[in-house]
Design an enzyme around this catalytic site. Structure first.
Site, PDB file in Angstrom:
ATOM      1  N   ASP A  79       0.882  -1.031   0.065  1.00  0.00           N
ATOM      2  CA  ASP A  79      -0.029  -0.023   0.049  1.00  0.00           C
ATOM      3  C   ASP A  79       0.779   1.175  -0.044  1.00  0.00           C
ATOM      4  OD1 ASP A  79      -2.487   1.433   0.271  1.00  0.00           O
ATOM      5  OD2 ASP A  79      -2.574   1.271   2.320  1.00  0.00           O
ATOM      6  N   HIS A  80       0.456   2.266  -0.840  1.00  0.00           N
ATOM      7  CA  HIS A  80       1.267   3.591  -0.617  1.00  0.00           C
ATOM      8  C   HIS A  80       2.654   3.688  -0.742  1.00  0.00           C
ATOM      9  CE1 HIS A  80      -2.515   6.224  -0.625  1.00  0.00           C
ATOM     10  NE2 HIS A  80      -2.916   5.432   0.446  1.00  0.00           N
ATOM     11  N   GLY A 108      -8.225   7.745   7.494  1.00  0.00           N
ATOM     12  CA  GLY A 108      -8.421   8.008   9.115  1.00  0.00           C
ATOM     13  C   GLY A 108     -10.019   7.941   9.374  1.00  0.00           C
ATOM     14  N   VAL A 110      -9.959  -0.713   3.394  1.00  0.00           N
ATOM     15  CA  VAL A 110     -10.124  -0.482   4.659  1.00  0.00           C
ATOM     16  C   VAL A 110      -8.877  -0.575   5.536  1.00  0.00           C
ATOM     17  CG1 VAL A 110     -11.662  -1.114   6.594  1.00  0.00           C
ATOM     18  CG2 VAL A 110     -12.599  -1.352   4.306  1.00  0.00           C
TER      19      VAL A 110
HETATM   20 ZN   LIG Z   1      -4.858   4.761   1.127  1.00  0.00          ZN
END
Ligand SMILES: [Zn+2]
Length: 285
Positions: A82-83, A182, A232
């Protein structure tokens, strides 16, 4: 059973009109919870590790753990990074060691630099057939404290999205359309017109980040508009992890870490099952 690519899983999702949940894991317990839920619900899932999580666990360990859990539970899963920002070396190590999907996030840069970095990732990942997710527009975080008008200024421009996909060859595209990372202070307002327009101009599946706290009906509305991967993370981190540990720490008699670990497996599995049902991905395997 094995690790499969994001491209493969999202192609099936597109054909059969559902979305696949992408769930963050931070340790073996919640990875197990994710795979358990996939198996029990006969659902495709994407298990994803942030660069921080990979640093803690090590990419080799993560790959082996995901492969073995996939075998143990008899279910194919996608293993996704991710990212990945400003760390092409980590992305390369993940590709080399067997991740089946990686996200390169150069969305904080201008268009040309974003394209340049994303293309490097796509070229490298093509060696193993690993899928690549890119991001255009910028998805903020609640912690950024940016006001809504500033947030909207960073929304994905549909024409840019189409150009970006053509210029980079990504397999999936993260878009900024009203969600943030968030917890939300106010309920998020998704820009469905924008999602629709991006989908009309862009051939690849769209990815919605910041899934924690988005109303179920908004997910149901976004899926037919081309959103096929939904991330999520926060919910698993807070409800699936920290809150479970919090319940245990004050009581000495309950301080057995194995009991905490089992609770984390179950709680994460419960959260993932809930999402699988909303995203329509149950009984698809
Ligand atoms: Zn993200």
């Amino acid at each position: 059973m094995a690790l499969v690519t994001l491209k493969y899983v999202l192609e099936n999702a597109r054909k059969n009109k559902y979305a696949v949940g992408s769930f963050n894991f931070f340790g073996l317990e919640n990875l197990r919870g994710i795979v358990k839920a996939a198996s029990e619900n006969k659902s495709p899932v994407i298990a994803m590790a942030s660069t921080g999580a990979v640093k803690v666990m090590g990419e080799k360990v993560v790959v082996v753990a995901a492969e073995k859990l996939s075998e143990e539970y008899g279910v194919d899963i996608v293993l996704h990074l991710d990212h990945c920002k400003d760390d092409l070396e980590m992305l390369k190590r993940c590709v080399d060691n067997g991740f089946t999907s990686v996200m390169i996030d150069a969305s904080a840069y201008d268009y040309e630099e974003n394209v340049r970095q994303t293309r490097l990732a796509v070229e490298y990942a093509s060696r193993t057939g690993c899928s690549v997710e890119g991001e255009i527009g910028h998805i903020g975080g609640v912690e950024d404290e940016i006001v809504v008008s500033e947030c909207e200024a960073l929304f994905t421009v549909p024409e840019d999205a189409a150009r970006f996909v053509a210029d980079t060859g990504v397999d999936a595209l993260a878009v900024a359309v009203g969600t943030v990372h968030g917890f939300y202070k106010l309920p998020p307002k998704l820009d469905f017109d924008r999602i629709k327009k991006i989908h009309e101009l862009t051939p690849v599946p769209l990815v919605l980040h910041g899934g924690t706290g988005v109303p179920d009906d908004d997910f149901r509305k976004a899926i037919p508009l081309g959103v096929l991967k939904i991330n999520v993370g926060t919910e698993l981190k807070v409800n699936g992890y920290f809150n479970v540990m919090k319940d245990f720490t004050p009581q000495v008699k309950n301080s057995d870490p194995r009991k905490v670990a089992l609770k984390i497996v179950d709680k994460c599995s419960e959260i993932v099952t809930e999402k699988i049902n909303v995203f329509g991905s149950a009984d698809r395997l």
